[in-house]
Design a protein around this motif. Structure first.
Motif, PDB file in Angstrom:
ATOM      1  N   SER A   1       0.845  -1.197   0.000  1.00 58.52           N
ATOM      2  CA  SER A   1       0.000   0.000   0.000  1.00 58.52           C
ATOM      3  C   SER A   1       0.879   1.245   0.000  1.00 58.52           C
ATOM      4  N   PHE A   2       0.261   2.378  -0.375  1.00 53.30           N
ATOM      5  CA  PHE A   2       0.969   3.656  -0.439  1.00 53.30           C
ATOM      6  C   PHE A   2       0.177   4.708   0.342  1.00 53.30           C
TER       7      PHE A   2
ATOM      8  N   ALA B   1      -2.647  18.170  -6.891  1.00 54.25           N
ATOM      9  CA  ALA B   1      -2.159  19.471  -7.321  1.00 54.25           C
ATOM     10  C   ALA B   1      -0.660  19.386  -7.581  1.00 54.25           C
ATOM     11  N   ALA B   2      -0.185  20.151  -8.546  1.00 50.38           N
ATOM     12  CA  ALA B   2       1.237  20.127  -8.879  1.00 50.38           C
ATOM     13  C   ALA B   2       2.062  20.552  -7.673  1.00 50.38           C
ATOM     14  N   ASP B   3       2.946  19.648  -7.230  1.00 53.82           N
ATOM     15  CA  ASP B   3       3.766  19.907  -6.051  1.00 53.82           C
ATOM     16  C   ASP B   3       4.672  18.699  -5.847  1.00 53.82           C
ATOM     17  N   THR B   4       5.491  18.739  -4.810  1.00 50.43           N
ATOM     18  CA  THR B   4       6.318  17.601  -4.415  1.00 50.43           C
ATOM     19  C   THR B   4       5.729  16.974  -3.162  1.00 50.43           C
ATOM     20  N   TYR B   5       5.590  15.649  -3.170  1.00 48.99           N
ATOM     21  CA  TYR B   5       4.930  14.936  -2.077  1.00 48.99           C
ATOM     22  C   TYR B   5       5.869  13.881  -1.492  1.00 48.99           C
TER      23      TYR B   5
ATOM     24  N   ARG C   1       5.041  17.646   2.206  1.00 46.38           N
ATOM     25  CA  ARG C   1       6.457  17.660   2.577  1.00 46.38           C
ATOM     26  C   ARG C   1       6.712  18.423   3.870  1.00 46.38           C
ATOM     27  N   GLU C   2       5.871  19.377   4.200  1.00 50.36           N
ATOM     28  CA  GLU C   2       6.114  20.223   5.358  1.00 50.36           C
ATOM     29  C   GLU C   2       5.628  19.547   6.633  1.00 50.36           C
ATOM     30  N   PHE C   3       6.292  19.897   7.741  1.00 46.06           N
ATOM     31  CA  PHE C   3       5.913  19.388   9.058  1.00 46.06           C
ATOM     32  C   PHE C   3       5.098  20.444   9.796  1.00 46.06           C
ATOM     33  N   ASP C   4       4.125  19.990  10.607  1.00 47.86           N
ATOM     34  CA  ASP C   4       3.368  20.928  11.410  1.00 47.86           C
ATOM     35  C   ASP C   4       4.071  21.162  12.739  1.00 47.86           C
ATOM     36  N   GLU C   5       3.397  21.883  13.643  1.00 44.52           N
ATOM     37  CA  GLU C   5       4.030  22.232  14.928  1.00 44.52           C
ATOM     38  C   GLU C   5       4.290  21.011  15.796  1.00 44.52           C
TER      39      GLU C   5
ATOM     40  N   ARG D   1       3.699  15.220   9.337  1.00 46.51           N
ATOM     41  CA  ARG D   1       3.315  15.635   7.992  1.00 46.51           C
ATOM     42  C   ARG D   1       1.797  15.535   7.833  1.00 46.51           C
ATOM     43  N   ASP D   2       1.268  16.351   6.930  1.00 44.87           N
ATOM     44  CA  ASP D   2      -0.159  16.328   6.642  1.00 44.87           C
ATOM     45  C   ASP D   2      -0.470  15.138   5.731  1.00 44.87           C
ATOM     46  N   LEU D   3      -1.325  14.223   6.198  1.00 44.45           N
ATOM     47  CA  LEU D   3      -1.709  13.057   5.404  1.00 44.45           C
ATOM     48  C   LEU D   3      -2.748  13.477   4.367  1.00 44.45           C
ATOM     49  N   ILE D   4      -2.451  13.191   3.101  1.00 45.26           N
ATOM     50  CA  ILE D   4      -3.345  13.552   2.001  1.00 45.26           C
ATOM     51  C   ILE D   4      -4.192  12.364   1.571  1.00 45.26           C
ATOM     52  N   ALA D   5      -3.585  11.195   1.404  1.00 46.04           N
ATOM     53  CA  ALA D   5      -4.309   9.986   0.983  1.00 46.04           C
ATOM     54  C   ALA D   5      -3.579   8.778   1.543  1.00 46.04           C
TER      55      ALA D   5
END
Length: 363
Positions: A207-208, A237-241, A213-217, A221-225
């Protein structure tokens, strides 16, 4: 004294003036009647709707461009409750909405150079009027490709979603027909997994998960999927993940940073160094597995990697050296083994060989 000729001339001149005056009044009446007819006709029939935008036409910045809310302060949370939306109907042929509303035709594409999308879009229209709890009111939705809405004049937020790629824009609606093209600036990732020798891990527990890429306080990292299977295509969205791939549920984990380009599909194959291991406690090599056995798999440093209970515990382990610790009937048995990438096998822990080491360890 007036002679008969002068009197006759004056009478003729008066007749001419009266005739001219009657002609002017008749022309004015006809002109007013024509203007009233034209006005009545224009009041009865609405202006024909504007044509749909040509996808091949050059992109011309509108006089009042849509504002991208991603560059503004966060708006109040969107409401999930759909406000009843019933546009008025007209009795005229070809006109289904009232003249007091504006028409909005929307299309979207992933990049400036790509064609419009004909499927996979979710449109949501929110009113800027907030509810008592500070949420925006959802007034209309549509799914598929392009979408058309009839809306009362006012300001609205247009939320466009294409997979995990999203865009929120503000627009002011009048009584005219408007058409807008939304550029999502999005791409996609197609995931794959294999071993170092190129063998694909089809049908395996792979699984993936996709993170920002950024860390919160809290340092997270923010989980997207998450729980994405090999072969899946994820729109982003165009970006680096930051992508995390797991083979099994233990320690076979591979991480990578993957860039998504607008209008492009990135094929990302993750290579795992791991193997599927089945443990057995036997009295002799090739013997029957002993039931009711408690297992611990330890790292070379003595840390517990995974634990289980049963005769045939099965794990996917990352390549490396491990120690299997089996407990059965009050006795403990130890066995060191190595995991070779792609070499799935059974590991036997033999009681007759391991018992002495167990007794020495207890002493």
């Amino acid at each position: 004294m007036l002679n008969s000729e002068s009197v006759s001339g004056r009478m003729s001149f008066g007749r001419v003036i009266k005739s001219a005056a009657l002609s002017v009044m008749l022309c004015a009446s006809l002109l007013a009647a024509n203007q009233a007819a034209v006005f009545a006709q224009s009041a009865e029939a609405p202006m024909p709707p504007a044509p749909k935008p040509d996808p091949r036409a050059a992109v011309v910045p509108p006089e009042e461009p849509i504002l991208n809310l991603l560059d503004r302060e966060p708006e109040p949370l969107f409401s999930d409750t759909l406000v009843p939306y019933a546009p008025a109907h007209s009795g005229m042929t070809g006109v289904s909405e009232g003249l007091d509303q504006g028409a909005l035709y929307l299309m979207a594409k992933v990049s400036q150079d790509s064609p419009p999308l004909d499927d996979g879009l979710v449109w949501r229209i929110y009113s800027e009027t907030t509810t008592a709890d500070g949420r925006l009111q959802l007034v209309a939705t549509s799914e598929g490709g392009d979408a058309e809405f009839r809306l009362d004049p006012g300001a609205y937020l247009i939320h466009t979603a294409y997979g995990y790629a999203q865009s929120t824009n503000r627009i002011v609606i009048g009584k005219e027909v408007m058409s807008k093209m939304v550029t999502l600036n999005a791409g996609g990732i197609k995931f794959g997994a294999s071993l170092k020798d190129g063998e694909e891990l089809k049908g395996r527990p792979v699984s993936f998960s996709i993170y920002g890429r950024e860390f919160d306080e809290r340092g997270e990292r923010d989980l997207i999927a998450s729980n994405i299977k090999p072969g899946s295509i994820v729109r982003l969205a165009a970006d680096t993940y930051h992508v995390v791939s797991r083979y099994g549920d233990v320690n076979a984990v591979v991480r990578a940073d993957i860039q998504v380009l607008p209008g492009k599909l990135t094929e990302a194959t993750i290579f795992h160094k791991a193997a599927d291991i089945t443990l057995k406690l036997v009295n002799e090599r090739g013997g029957e597995a002993i039931a009711n056995t408690t297992w611990s798999v330890l790292s070379p440093g003595g840390d517990v990697v995974v634990e289980a209970i049963g005769a045939f515990p099965d794990f996917v382990l990352a390549a490396g050296e491990y120690e299997a610790l089996a407990r059965n009937n009050g006795r403990t048995y130890l066995h060191t083994f190595e995991v070779v990438p792609g070499h799935d096998r059974e590991v036997e822990v033999v009681t007759s060989v391991s018992e002495l080491a167990s007794e020495q360890a207890q002493n």
